[in-house]
Design an enzyme around this catalytic site. Structure first.
Site, PDB file in Angstrom:
ATOM      1  CB  SER A 120      -1.832   1.335   6.052  1.00 28.43           C
ATOM      2  OG  SER A 120      -1.677   1.106   4.678  1.00 28.43           O
ATOM      3  CG  ASP A 166      -8.716  -3.171  10.831  1.00 28.06           C
ATOM      4  OD1 ASP A 166      -9.564  -3.941  11.298  1.00 28.06           O
ATOM      5  OD2 ASP A 166      -8.633  -2.902   9.619  1.00 28.06           O
TER       6      ASP A 166
END
Length: 303
Positions: A120, A166
């Site tokens: 995502s 991330d």
């Protein structure tokens, strides 16, 4: 005007999940998987759905059921829309008047869904970088160390559970050392991020590293159990575990820079043992534990 940006998937090498608990982590981007966003000037602002991940037409009810079971209900269009919304807000809040021109955006990705490879955020970051190119914005407008927080804000708006690690490594790219100490986070809104040397990255790339994941996706957010609530309540066991993750990260950096394969492997195993003791087998799941067992049987270190 045309802009195209790609973002690689990432793996946590050491220290996670302490990034959400004022710890330290090491992560690296991997070239096996990536997401790409392209935008070009157009009369209307249009977000194109992906033919596989955002289907609206099916050959049959059975086909719909198969695609829904395999791909889930949430495609990438919502990520594009949320990124554009937050980008406009970011520019407004920073006194940046964008030119009155529209665009069409489309995305593609081969990052496996919901297996912890940050698919995502790869789409969000790719669109963010493409928008910066499209509107002639640079790191003078949005410094590199502030960009991960923007990426996280987009996903948070959509209810996606995530941490900064991330987003940091996908913005910086390569092998990145991150320190999320409380003082810096509270004072500056971000931690201390450092991309390690190309020589260290190349050495890590030369190692026989493998990524194992389940073919049947799961919600990685469920893996965090009640640890957050315990942390918020001041649980000393959780606090000490996060300090230990941070120490492991410092030692892992030293092992990487010394090109000490054996020490790095030992630290990876210890990182997993610490996580398992803190979260418990039920939280990690039988399939994940089975993958670890298989790797260990092959003589590999596993994190």
């Amino acid at each position: 005007r045309h802009a195209r940006r790609s973002t690689y998937a990432r793996v946590g090498l050491m220290g996670n999940p302490s990034d959400g608990f004022h710890g330290k982590t090491l992560a690296v981007t991997i070239r096996n998987f990536w997401a790409t966003v392209e935008i070009w000037e157009s009369e209307q602002l249009t977000l194109l759905p992906h033919p596989l991940y955002d289907p609206a037409s099916f050959t049959s009810l059975a086909d719909l059921q198969f695609i829904g079971a395999r791909e889930g209900y949430y495609g990438g269009t919502r990520l594009l829309m949320a990124t554009c919304k937050r980008f406009q807000e970011l520019c407004t809040n920073n006194g940046i008047a964008l030119p009155r021109k529209n665009f069409t955006a489309q995305y593609d990705t081969n990052i496996p869904r919901q297996v912890g490879l940050s698919g995502s955020s790869a789409i969000v970051n790719s669109l963010f970088q493409a928008l910066m190119d499209f509107y002639d914005l640079t790191t003078d407008h949005f410094p590199l160390h502030k960009q991960p927080s923007f990426i996280l804000s987009v996903e948070s708006e959509l209810g996606i559970q995530a941490g900064l690690q991330d987003r940091v490594v996908q913005v910086y790219q390569g092998l990145v050392y991150m320190d999320f100490n409380a003082e810096d986070m509270q004072k500056n809104g971000h931690g201390k991020y450092e991309r390690l040397s190309r020589d260290t990255f190349n050495w890590l790339s030369s190692l026989p590293l493998f990524i194992a994941y389940e073919a049947d996706p799961s919600d990685s957010g469920k893996m965090h159990s009640n640890v957050r609530a315990r942390w918020d309540a001041g649980d000393e066991e959780v606090a000490e575990a996060m300090r230990h993750f941070a120490r492991l990260t410092v030692e892992a950096r030293q092992a990487l820079e010394a090109k000490d394969h054996s020490r790095l492997a030992d630290l990876m195993n210890e990182n997993f043992a610490t996580r398992r003791a803190l979260y418990g087998d039920a939280c990690l799941g039988k399939s994940n534990l089975r993958m670890v067992e298989i790797c260990r049987q092959c003589g590999a270190a596993v994190k």
